[in-house]
Enzyme design. Sequence first.
Site, PDB file in Angstrom:
ATOM      1  N   GLU A  56       7.652  24.729  34.465  1.00 34.07           N
ATOM      2  CA  GLU A  56       8.307  24.302  33.223  1.00 34.07           C
ATOM      3  C   GLU A  56       9.807  24.096  33.425  1.00 34.07           C
ATOM      4  O   GLU A  56      10.387  23.097  32.985  1.00 34.07           O
ATOM      5  CB  GLU A  56       8.116  25.358  32.122  1.00 34.07           C
ATOM      6  CG  GLU A  56       6.674  25.637  31.744  1.00 34.07           C
ATOM      7  CD  GLU A  56       6.038  26.756  32.557  1.00 34.07           C
ATOM      8  OE1 GLU A  56       6.294  26.848  33.781  1.00 34.07           O
ATOM      9  OE2 GLU A  56       5.272  27.524  31.964  1.00 34.07           O
ATOM     10  N   CYS A  86       5.906  31.731  31.001  1.00 34.72           N
ATOM     11  CA  CYS A  86       6.428  33.097  31.166  1.00 34.72           C
ATOM     12  C   CYS A  86       7.607  33.302  30.215  1.00 34.72           C
ATOM     13  O   CYS A  86       8.106  32.355  29.587  1.00 34.72           O
ATOM     14  CB  CYS A  86       6.835  33.338  32.612  1.00 34.72           C
ATOM     15  SG  CYS A  86       8.389  32.548  33.084  1.00 34.72           S
ATOM     16  N   CYS A  89      10.699  31.170  30.995  1.00 33.75           N
ATOM     17  CA  CYS A  89      10.498  29.764  30.620  1.00 33.75           C
ATOM     18  C   CYS A  89      10.524  29.581  29.109  1.00 33.75           C
ATOM     19  O   CYS A  89      11.017  28.569  28.614  1.00 33.75           O
ATOM     20  CB  CYS A  89       9.196  29.224  31.220  1.00 33.75           C
ATOM     21  SG  CYS A  89       9.357  28.958  33.001  1.00 33.75           S
TER      22      CYS A  89
HETATM   23  N1  THU Z   1       4.450  30.256  36.960  1.00 34.67           N
HETATM   24  C1  THU Z   1       4.877  29.058  36.434  1.00 34.67           C
HETATM   25  O1  THU Z   1       5.100  28.082  37.160  1.00 34.67           O
HETATM   26  N2  THU Z   1       5.061  28.991  35.092  1.00 34.67           N
HETATM   27  C2  THU Z   1       4.877  30.038  34.233  1.00 34.67           C
HETATM   28  O2  THU Z   1       5.350  29.994  33.120  1.00 34.67           O
HETATM   29  C3  THU Z   1       4.087  31.184  34.690  1.00 34.67           C
HETATM   30  C4  THU Z   1       4.195  31.440  36.165  1.00 34.67           C
HETATM   31  C5  THU Z   1       4.282  30.352  38.412  1.00 34.67           C
HETATM   32  C6  THU Z   1       5.304  31.216  39.092  1.00 34.67           C
HETATM   33  C7  THU Z   1       4.582  31.639  40.344  1.00 34.67           C
HETATM   34  O3  THU Z   1       4.776  30.652  41.330  1.00 34.67           O
HETATM   35  C8  THU Z   1       3.115  31.639  39.950  1.00 34.67           C
HETATM   36  O4  THU Z   1       3.028  30.927  38.721  1.00 34.67           O
HETATM   37  C9  THU Z   1       2.518  33.019  39.756  1.00 34.67           C
HETATM   38  O5  THU Z   1       3.299  33.784  38.914  1.00 34.67           O
END
Ligand code: THU
Length: 131
Positions: A56, A86, A89
């Site tokens: 994101e 997360c 984000c």
């Molecule tokens: N991840 C994302 O790209 N976006 C999120 O909002 C949740 C987590 C990624 C980070 C990491 O590379 C993987 O997912 C596992 O946490």
Amino acid sequence: MTEIKDLIKKAIEIKKRAYAPYSNFHVACVVMTKSGRIFEGVNIENAAYSPTLCAERNALSTAITEGEREFAYIVITGDSEYTYPCGVCRQFIREFADCDTKIIVARDPESYKTYRIDELLPESFSKKDLE
Ligand code: THU
């Protein structure tokens, strides 16, 4: 809505470009600006772990670097059934999303959920606090 389905299809297609050798968890984000431009991002992990960039923030950073500030759709898909942004984000999205911005968490083009940022991050800290 065809527009949303196309954005989800694009996100599913680019998810394979995620660089996630440590978690093996792939995420993709496709954003569409209010002017209709589309930007993509995938998660990019790092051997030192904490520099990992989420899909994101990657997509939004690219759009913002290109001069965009206003977003119609932020579409997220990942390796879990519904992959939600997360906490970091959500705060990052908060900076640029308004109440019209649709945040779409997608499993496939037929199965997705739509949220506003205040639903994902209620009572948030924002630029309004700094006025
Ligand atoms: N991840 C994302 O790209 N976006 C999120 O909002 C949740 C987590 C990624 C980070 C990491 O590379 C993987 O997912 C596992 O946490």
